[in-house]
Enzyme design. Sequence first.
Site, PDB file in Angstrom:
ATOM      1  N   PHE A   1       1.245   3.141   7.284  1.00 52.99           N
ATOM      2  CA  PHE A   1       0.001   3.337   8.042  1.00 52.99           C
ATOM      3  C   PHE A   1      -1.170   3.385   7.052  1.00 52.99           C
ATOM      4  CE2 PHE A   1      -3.116   6.388   9.873  1.00 52.99           C
ATOM      5  CZ  PHE A   1      -3.467   5.654  11.012  1.00 52.99           C
TER       6      PHE A   1
ATOM      7  N   HIS B   1       0.835  -1.217   0.000  1.00 50.65           N
ATOM      8  CA  HIS B   1       0.000   0.000   0.000  1.00 50.65           C
ATOM      9  C   HIS B   1       0.862   1.256   0.000  1.00 50.65           C
ATOM     10  CE1 HIS B   1      -3.261  -2.791   0.819  1.00 50.65           C
ATOM     11  NE2 HIS B   1      -4.114  -1.794   0.611  1.00 50.65           N
TER      12      HIS B   1
ATOM     13  N   SER C   1      -8.263  31.535   3.762  1.00 52.65           N
ATOM     14  CA  SER C   1      -8.311  30.108   3.478  1.00 52.65           C
ATOM     15  C   SER C   1      -9.185  29.370   4.481  1.00 52.65           C
ATOM     16  CB  SER C   1      -6.899  29.522   3.450  1.00 52.65           C
ATOM     17  OG  SER C   1      -6.262  29.755   4.678  1.00 52.65           O
TER      18      SER C   1
END
Lengths: 294, 294, 294, 294
Positions: A122, A71, A87
């Site tokens: 992770f 992954h 923002s």
Amino acid sequence: MAATFTLDSLNSLSETAFVGAVGDIFEHAPWVAEGAAGRRPFPTVTALHDAMVAVVRESPAERQLAFIRAHPELGSKVKRLDWTTESQSEQGSLGLDRLSDAEFTKFSDLNKAYREKFGFPFIICVRRHTRDSILRQFERRLANDADAERKAALDEIALITRLRLVDKVDGPGKPKTTGRISTHVLDNVSGQPAQGVTISLYEVGASARSLLAKAVTNSDGRTDQPFVAGEPLRIGTYELQFEVAAYFAANKTVQADPAFLGIVPIRFSVAEAEGHYHVPLLVTPWSYSTYRGS
Amino acid sequence: MAATFTLDSLNSLSETAFVGAVGDIFEHAPWVAEGAAGRRPFPTVTALHDAMVAVVRESPAERQLAFIRAHPELGSKVKRLDWTTESQSEQGSLGLDRLSDAEFTKFSDLNKAYREKFGFPFIICVRRHTRDSILRQFERRLANDADAERKAALDEIALITRLRLVDKVDGPGKPKTTGRISTHVLDNVSGQPAQGVTISLYEVGASARSLLAKAVTNSDGRTDQPFVAGEPLRIGTYELQFEVAAYFAANKTVQADPAFLGIVPIRFSVAEAEGHYHVPLLVTPWSYSTYRGS
Amino acid sequence: MAATFTLDSLNSLSETAFVGAVGDIFEHAPWVAEGAAGRRPFPTVTALHDAMVAVVRESPAERQLAFIRAHPELGSKVKRLDWTTESQSEQGSLGLDRLSDAEFTKFSDLNKAYREKFGFPFIICVRRHTRDSILRQFERRLANDADAERKAALDEIALITRLRLVDKVDGPGKPKTTGRISTHVLDNVSGQPAQGVTISLYEVGASARSLLAKAVTNSDGRTDQPFVAGEPLRIGTYELQFEVAAYFAANKTVQADPAFLGIVPIRFSVAEAEGHYHVPLLVTPWSYSTYRGS
Amino acid sequence: MAATFTLDSLNSLSETAFVGAVGDIFEHAPWVAEGAAGRRPFPTVTALHDAMVAVVRESPAERQLAFIRAHPELGSKVKRLDWTTESQSEQGSLGLDRLSDAEFTKFSDLNKAYREKFGFPFIICVRRHTRDSILRQFERRLANDADAERKAALDEIALITRLRLVDKVDGPGKPKTTGRISTHVLDNVSGQPAQGVTISLYEVGASARSLLAKAVTNSDGRTDQPFVAGEPLRIGTYELQFEVAAYFAANKTVQADPAFLGIVPIRFSVAEAEGHYHVPLLVTPWSYSTYRGS
């Protein structure tokens, strides 16, 4: 994304075509589709997904580990961003590409520590989490032992692939993968639904907040559409802001000057990505109640 | 400030000594005290103040105008400040010395326009207002005609001098010049006052917020001291933040993960500087109510 | 009662047949249907009814009075009944045939006084009222002058005939003649709808109360059917009783012994016979809220 | 009853005089006072009572049993009463002398069964219980075994004698033997305490209800006196009835006709005879909340 296959067609395709159709659902692992092909036909989309997950879980430990390792790093999507007032009012979820300096540093440290401890990246079903929730999970899972964490990684992969399959396949028995955030405003002075209340929904992150949606209540005191629907909710913290002083002023209800309640903020956290969070407001110029409804 | 005179002593002083004692209460206008001296004795501090205000109101229009003109410009106290994350958590009210760029510009424009229209400085009892409330009053009063605004200026002077007199004189019948912000937390799961809830009170300005006080509830679900007391409340917007998830976690009450209610914000505005704002919270992990209590 | 005609068929019948079909809707007054026959066709049932009512209102005053006089006495349906504990729990509305001694006397006195004052019987749309509400209207209308009361009588006749027409005719644009009483129970300890709460609905009269319906909440915290629906609500007072201690005990939620809240009574009055009275309960073992919802 | 002794005087009396003073507190058992006399002086009234109870608990089993047996039958105070509408509104608690036929029979049966099973009379601190609560305790305790029930009887005797001692002796450290029922009404339309609300408190028994007190709220939305105070609360069920429609009508607040909320009943049970039951009402014409407050 529109579904491109039906369960019926998947059930009747040749094995090769089946693997061609759903082989990319599990990252770099067409063997998962291959293993499930022979178990067809499936009565429901859920049964198909369960079978694919079973293939992974039944595979030898080394294969599972190699699969997990294949992954991509979550870290590659991470960017720091100096939040300015402008923002902060930008619309859309606070993604991993909009971290504050402190969060960016925290994230980098966690990433490094995790890699060192477990030897694989992770993995988390990002579509079910806000940025803050990802960081929270990261910290928690870093405390796991290797076995628990391998299990946690596979659980997240099951959630990721479930979403991918649901996006791609139409048919009976699709698992529930969507949540909902909705509200309802009752005016306890008039005993009527409050029509014309402007409501904003914010995602509330540790370092910033972002406007997700804005709507005005209709004659039933509801918004014509739920604030969020049709996708998993991102686990994390939200805030509904109800412009109640403007509403009562428009209805000539007596208020103080300035009104005791101007904008009412209701802050709540979502724990179930597939849950329905109905968060009503019962309000007068001097009081309000809220609760998780149904 | 400790009172330095008693009403009794003021009632019995020579006229000269009386003017020496309270002649500076009205700005550059010892004639106010002189005019009130002959009306002594006063049964209450309020009666003394009323008499001084009457002297002003009974004086010729030109004298009133000159008196108003002799007040200092509010503008001299104004400073712009770039708010950073750090400064936002600084304690204390958001004064006129901590304006954002936009507020500073707005203030300067208002000041100029006011001077031009009325020919005297904008007067307001600053101790009864937040920065936002001062700006709001400024805008409103700029729309007045000259007569209404002269009256408004004298009303504010009455409020200013009332506070000065109360600070300086002890005696019966002092006017109420103080307000109060307090709270009370009830745990509706246990049916008990919620002990150990951390609560913060913020002043909420248009451009910034500032922490005014922080406290933890006692065994009666209240804070040992009101959040604000002993002075006029500043008209404006406030937010109480109740750390309810931590409270319920400490009491082993079942919650979601993350808790549906983490920090509960209650935002309200004060309209009466001398009012009592009792703002309770009735709470469970899934619901809450608030109201203006007594 | 099942509808026996359609609007289409009424629109296309011969005048004689039309009068045969709806001539009895207005008491002893086939001339009303005759007058409306020529105004056909009607686009909606409401338009048909409006036309019939217009025929009455446009008729000469003497004809109107004769028409009103031709209505039966309400008094003929009235009976006194000694309520015992047993009869109080009998099901069904408290009709005019179940009056206490005091009510019977009051009713007789009102009837006599009304006859004497107005020279025609008291007319009211009984299906839209409880016994107490009828008595209340009786007292109020007795204070009217003759003109106002003639108008009031015709208004009630319009309500009575509207219900008769709706019972008899199917078609587009039927007027709303039904109301609804419903509830919803939310458990604020668990944040879930409260399933399994037994709820009773009582009609609350001045001299007695009567159980109208009993139901248990489903998994959405609602009853499978509204408590009342499909007919006009009777204007008057009701009480919902929620058996909350039994519910919390079944869910092992900690309560006192005896529970602080055993049965929660919510008493409310219906003012609109065609309204929706949604009366939810938000509850913990130590608190509850209710409100008119939507 | 006014106290007739001080703790100081009891501490300094001769042993004979001490027994003369408090020897009758324990039924037919001056030996309890005799046993405690030598342990004087006591710093608090509670310590004195604890010592007397200890004398009983330390005495041999046969003596304890004889002591329990010497108590009068509760049954002798029991009377049946046919409740009529009139008697139901009579003021005062529903005592054992006002039982319905069914309750009288139940009581007689329980009494007989208890005597047969345990060989001593059923003892309960009647001042801490309503009639319904006595019957409930009777049923529960009948299920005990002999040891548990002897203990239960001594516990009740401790409660009975504690009240007697507190009535008779003044001094430091008196145990808390009183409870309180109070309320507070907030008007959430005006944001003010609701002044002028008439409130009635009823005791709600299985077979009857009785008006205990009636009061009107003052300018703080409270009653000048608590509804019950200065004595133990009777464990059982109560109902506060708030006349809210009349209140809102007096304040010209818009309501339906009839008002949605006429009289608001709040029914609750007391489990702690020495507790404070503060039961507020937050109300508008269309909503209300209540909770156990503090």
